[in-house]
Design a protein around this motif. Structure first.
Motif, mmCIF file in Angstrom:
data_model
loop_
_atom_site.group_PDB
_atom_site.id
_atom_site.type_symbol
_atom_site.label_atom_id
_atom_site.label_comp_id
_atom_site.label_asym_id
_atom_site.label_seq_id
_atom_site.Cartn_x
_atom_site.Cartn_y
_atom_site.Cartn_z
ATOM 1 N N ILE A 136 0.853 -1.187 0.000
ATOM 2 C CA ILE A 136 0.000 0.000 0.000
ATOM 3 C C ILE A 136 0.886 1.233 0.000
ATOM 4 C CG2 ILE A 136 -1.697 1.338 1.322
ATOM 5 C CD1 ILE A 136 -2.786 -1.287 2.418
ATOM 6 N N SER A 137 0.622 2.160 -0.896
ATOM 7 C CA SER A 137 1.336 3.436 -0.917
ATOM 8 C C SER A 137 0.441 4.490 -0.289
ATOM 9 C CB SER A 137 1.721 3.818 -2.344
ATOM 10 O OG SER A 137 2.751 2.973 -2.808
ATOM 11 N N ILE A 159 5.854 7.198 -10.224
ATOM 12 C CA ILE A 159 4.709 6.695 -10.980
ATOM 13 C C ILE A 159 4.769 5.164 -11.081
ATOM 14 C CG2 ILE A 159 3.660 6.612 -13.284
ATOM 15 C CD1 ILE A 159 4.438 9.566 -13.584
ATOM 16 N N ASN A 160 5.959 4.637 -11.341
ATOM 17 C CA ASN A 160 6.109 3.172 -11.389
ATOM 18 C C ASN A 160 5.678 2.538 -10.068
ATOM 19 O OD1 ASN A 160 7.147 3.432 -13.958
ATOM 20 N ND2 ASN A 160 9.288 3.218 -13.333
ATOM 21 N N GLY A 161 6.030 3.208 -8.969
ATOM 22 C CA GLY A 161 5.639 2.712 -7.654
ATOM 23 C C GLY A 161 4.144 2.740 -7.444
ATOM 24 N N LEU A 162 3.506 3.816 -7.892
ATOM 25 C CA LEU A 162 2.048 3.909 -7.794
ATOM 26 C C LEU A 162 1.392 2.762 -8.568
ATOM 27 C CD1 LEU A 162 1.556 7.754 -8.402
ATOM 28 C CD2 LEU A 162 1.157 6.549 -6.246
ATOM 29 N N GLN A 163 1.903 2.515 -9.764
ATOM 30 C CA GLN A 163 1.307 1.482 -10.617
ATOM 31 C C GLN A 163 1.558 0.078 -10.088
ATOM 32 O OE1 GLN A 163 3.194 2.677 -14.300
ATOM 33 N NE2 GLN A 163 1.465 3.978 -14.890
ATOM 34 N N ALA A 164 2.669 -0.106 -9.373
ATOM 35 C CA ALA A 164 2.979 -1.435 -8.832
ATOM 36 C C ALA A 164 2.252 -1.719 -7.519
ATOM 37 C CB ALA A 164 4.489 -1.567 -8.617
ATOM 38 N N SER A 165 1.749 -0.679 -6.859
ATOM 39 C CA SER A 165 1.093 -0.837 -5.559
ATOM 40 C C SER A 165 -0.254 -1.531 -5.710
ATOM 41 C CB SER A 165 0.899 0.535 -4.900
ATOM 42 O OG SER A 165 2.143 1.179 -4.703
ATOM 43 N N ASP A 166 -0.642 -2.247 -4.679
ATOM 44 C CA ASP A 166 -1.965 -2.880 -4.676
ATOM 45 C C ASP A 166 -3.064 -1.878 -4.341
ATOM 46 O OD1 ASP A 166 -1.336 -5.857 -5.021
ATOM 47 O OD2 ASP A 166 0.021 -5.293 -3.396
ATOM 48 N N LEU A 167 -2.691 -0.837 -3.614
ATOM 49 C CA LEU A 167 -3.664 0.182 -3.217
ATOM 50 C C LEU A 167 -2.922 1.483 -2.951
ATOM 51 C CD1 LEU A 167 -6.701 0.689 -2.395
ATOM 52 C CD2 LEU A 167 -5.969 0.238 -0.036
ATOM 53 N N VAL A 168 -3.548 2.597 -3.311
ATOM 54 C CA VAL A 168 -3.010 3.925 -3.006
ATOM 55 C C VAL A 168 -4.004 4.633 -2.084
ATOM 56 C CG1 VAL A 168 -2.316 6.174 -3.921
ATOM 57 C CG2 VAL A 168 -1.801 4.085 -5.202
ATOM 58 N N VAL A 169 -3.501 5.086 -0.939
ATOM 59 C CA VAL A 169 -4.334 5.787 0.046
ATOM 60 C C VAL A 169 -3.951 7.259 0.058
ATOM 61 C CG1 VAL A 169 -4.970 5.989 2.481
ATOM 62 C CG2 VAL A 169 -4.584 3.725 1.474
ATOM 63 N N ALA A 173 -10.293 13.671 -1.203
ATOM 64 C CA ALA A 173 -10.951 13.158 -2.404
ATOM 65 C C ALA A 173 -10.250 13.665 -3.657
ATOM 66 C CB ALA A 173 -12.419 13.569 -2.399
ATOM 67 N N TYR A 174 -9.785 14.919 -3.622
ATOM 68 C CA TYR A 174 -9.068 15.503 -4.757
ATOM 69 C C TYR A 174 -7.842 14.658 -5.102
ATOM 70 C CZ TYR A 174 -6.040 18.735 -7.352
ATOM 71 O OH TYR A 174 -5.213 19.300 -8.279
ATOM 72 N N ASP A 175 -7.060 14.333 -4.100
ATOM 73 C CA ASP A 175 -5.834 13.583 -4.341
ATOM 74 C C ASP A 175 -6.124 12.144 -4.753
ATOM 75 O OD1 ASP A 175 -3.896 15.667 -3.718
ATOM 76 O OD2 ASP A 175 -4.674 15.523 -1.687
ATOM 77 N N ALA A 176 -7.124 11.529 -4.128
ATOM 78 C CA ALA A 176 -7.483 10.159 -4.502
ATOM 79 C C ALA A 176 -7.903 10.100 -5.967
ATOM 80 C CB ALA A 176 -8.602 9.643 -3.603
ATOM 81 N N TYR A 182 -3.165 6.839 -12.166
ATOM 82 C CA TYR A 182 -2.043 5.920 -12.248
ATOM 83 C C TYR A 182 -2.339 4.573 -11.599
ATOM 84 C CZ TYR A 182 0.362 10.191 -13.542
ATOM 85 O OH TYR A 182 0.720 11.350 -14.176
ATOM 86 N N ASN A 183 -3.356 4.539 -10.738
ATOM 87 C CA ASN A 183 -3.747 3.290 -10.093
ATOM 88 C C ASN A 183 -5.227 3.389 -9.743
ATOM 89 O OD1 ASN A 183 -4.216 1.127 -8.245
ATOM 90 N ND2 ASN A 183 -2.034 1.054 -7.764
ATOM 91 N N SER A 184 -6.032 2.586 -10.409
ATOM 92 C CA SER A 184 -7.484 2.660 -10.197
ATOM 93 C C SER A 184 -7.892 2.255 -8.790
ATOM 94 C CB SER A 184 -8.209 1.780 -11.216
ATOM 95 O OG SER A 184 -7.809 0.429 -11.096
ATOM 96 N N HIS A 185 -7.013 1.526 -8.098
ATOM 97 C CA HIS A 185 -7.290 1.151 -6.705
ATOM 98 C C HIS A 185 -6.790 2.288 -5.805
ATOM 99 C CE1 HIS A 185 -8.395 -2.846 -8.024
ATOM 100 N NE2 HIS A 185 -7.258 -2.916 -8.696
ATOM 101 N N SER A 186 -7.563 3.350 -5.767
ATOM 102 C CA SER A 186 -7.184 4.570 -5.051
ATOM 103 C C SER A 186 -8.329 4.988 -4.142
ATOM 104 C CB SER A 186 -6.872 5.682 -6.062
ATOM 105 O OG SER A 186 -6.545 6.889 -5.435
ATOM 106 N N VAL A 187 -8.036 5.184 -2.850
ATOM 107 C CA VAL A 187 -9.081 5.514 -1.883
ATOM 108 C C VAL A 187 -8.669 6.714 -1.040
ATOM 109 C CG1 VAL A 187 -9.875 3.125 -1.752
ATOM 110 C CG2 VAL A 187 -8.174 3.966 -0.114
ATOM 111 N N GLU A 188 -9.657 7.320 -0.418
ATOM 112 C CA GLU A 188 -9.432 8.439 0.496
ATOM 113 C C GLU A 188 -9.611 7.977 1.934
ATOM 114 O OE1 GLU A 188 -11.644 12.600 1.970
ATOM 115 O OE2 GLU A 188 -12.505 11.360 0.360
ATOM 116 N N ILE A 189 -8.612 8.210 2.769
ATOM 117 C CA ILE A 189 -8.737 8.036 4.215
ATOM 118 C C ILE A 189 -8.075 9.247 4.865
ATOM 119 C CG2 ILE A 189 -8.228 6.659 6.262
ATOM 120 C CD1 ILE A 189 -8.067 4.196 4.556
ATOM 121 N N ALA A 190 -8.853 10.084 5.500
ATOM 122 C CA ALA A 190 -8.319 11.288 6.137
ATOM 123 C C ALA A 190 -7.486 10.923 7.358
ATOM 124 C CB ALA A 190 -9.464 12.215 6.552
#
Length: 382
Positions: A136-137, A159-169, A173-176, A182-190
């Motif tokens: 998780i990044s 960017i390579n790291g984002l794409q290789a990650s299983d999830l980006v936190v 909402a803007y940043d997610a 770069y990674n469709s598995h992107s979520v927002e957690i404040a």
């Protein structure tokens, strides 16, 4: 079955990222289903935040590790014969750190590794060595700042790291939404409020004090230059109490000579604070001021709200998220010092207005309670 989590962070010195990592790691550790550890990359940096989680460090770190700017060059230059000596040292350090991290992962059988900030660039190396390990990044700042400023020299690796990650936190909402490119598995957690207030103590809003909290030495990010200019225009009987890592008056050269004496009279520097001392800092003020040019979230805003402080901030994505576009705190166009002083003057001149914004702060901060945020982390780590 207990899940073993490893956080990777630069250090545990003063800073919002370090603070939140320590809190989230320990909060997960307190649950029956998780065992958290923290891999601290720069072992010689003073530790400001104490933790219960187990700490790991790189093995036998090179002497020059602490002297190298990790943003100096791109990892893709590692085979470039024309790369400078400093860059070669940088690359040697990067290879060493990755190797050391992989060794810790191998030895301890972690289920998930959470990479913070630029350590996201390590994700491809981790996934290559451990394909079944979840990576998780965790982004702690604004998408645009990461891409165009902080990590511009290692942008492709990031960017390579984002794409290789299983999830980006991400924190907003803007940043997610933007990291999802770069990674469709992107979520927002404040981020959660990380300071305890067990008695529910709030400011009585009667003291003629405005509070400010942040790394004063990081003047471009935190807007310390704006802070000094704002201070120079405050009414006679109000001051700004500053909790930070450096006395802002040491940056007095950003002011015109006519404003220097005025700013000196308006600023009270109290040093770096945490725990009860930081809580008292908030309670002993009547307004909270945020001067940052950018923030991934702005943890201190939520903290200030938890003690009932009206919030005034320059408009940037972090402040926009916390205040819900100005509904729960007043936003001022970035860099407009005159308008900032005008909005502060309105609050200074009206106890009733401060009380109105206090109610909004106390309502909004319910979204950032630790128990709420931890549950979101539990949901993605199961």
């Amino acid at each position: 079955m207990t899940k073993k989590i490893l956080f990777v962070v630069n250090d545990l010195n003063i800073g919002g990222l370090q603070r939140v990592v320590s809190i989230i790691a320990d909060a997960l550790n307190a649950l029956d289903d998780f065992e958290s550890s923290i891999f601290i990359v720069r072992r010689n940096i003073p530790q400001f935040y104490s933790v219960e989680s187990k700490l790991f460090y790189p093995r036998q770190a090179p002497n020059f590790l602490e002297k190298i700017d990790r943003k100096f060059c791109s990892l893709r230059n590692r085979f470039d014969e024309n790369v400078s000596n400093q860059a070669n040292q940088f690359l040697t350090v990067e290879k060493f750190l990755i190797s050391s991290l992989l060794a810790k992962i191998s030895k301890n059988n972690f289920d998930t590794v959470i990479l913070t900030a630029d350590y996201t660039a390590y994700a491809p190396f981790i996934k290559k060595a451990f394909p079944n390990l979840r990576v998780i990044s965790w982004m702690h700042n604004n998408f645009d700042v990461y891409m165009d400023n902080y990590f511009k020299n290692i942008k492709q690796e990031f960017i390579n790291g984002l794409q290789a990650s299983d999830l980006v936190v991400s924190l907003t909402a803007y940043d997610a939404e933007h990291f999802a490119k770069y990674n469709s598995h992107s979520v927002e957690i404040a981020n959660p409020v990380t300071i305890e207030n067990p008695k529910g103590t709030i400011s009585n809003l009667q003291k003629h004090v405005i509070s400010w909290v942040g790394r004063t030495s990081d003047w471009q990010h935190k807007g310390t230059d704006y802070l000094l200019k704002i201070a120079a225009q405050l009414p006679d009987d109000w001051v700004i109490s500053i909790a930070g890592d450096k006395d802002p008056l040491k940056m007095i050269n950003v002011l015109d000579a006519s404003d220097i004496q005025r700013a000196q009279q308006k600023l009270v520097y109290v040093g770096s604070l945490k725990g009860e001392a930081l809580a008292n800092h908030y309670v002993a003020s009547s307004i909270f001021l945020m001067t940052s040019r950018w923030e991934g979230f702005g943890l201190v805003m939520a903290e200030a709200m938890s003690f009932g402080l009206p919030l005034v901030a320059f408009d940037q994505t972090g402040a926009r998220s916390v205040t819900r576009d100005g509904e729960y705190g007043q936003l001022v166009e970035l860099g407009d010092v005159a308008e900032m002083n005008h909005q502060l003057s309105r609050l200074i001149g009206s106890q009733k207005l401060r009380e109105q914004w206090q109610k909004k702060s106390l309502l909004r901060v319910q979204n950032y309670l630790l128990k709420e945020v931890i549950q979101k982390w539990v949901n993605i780590l199961k």
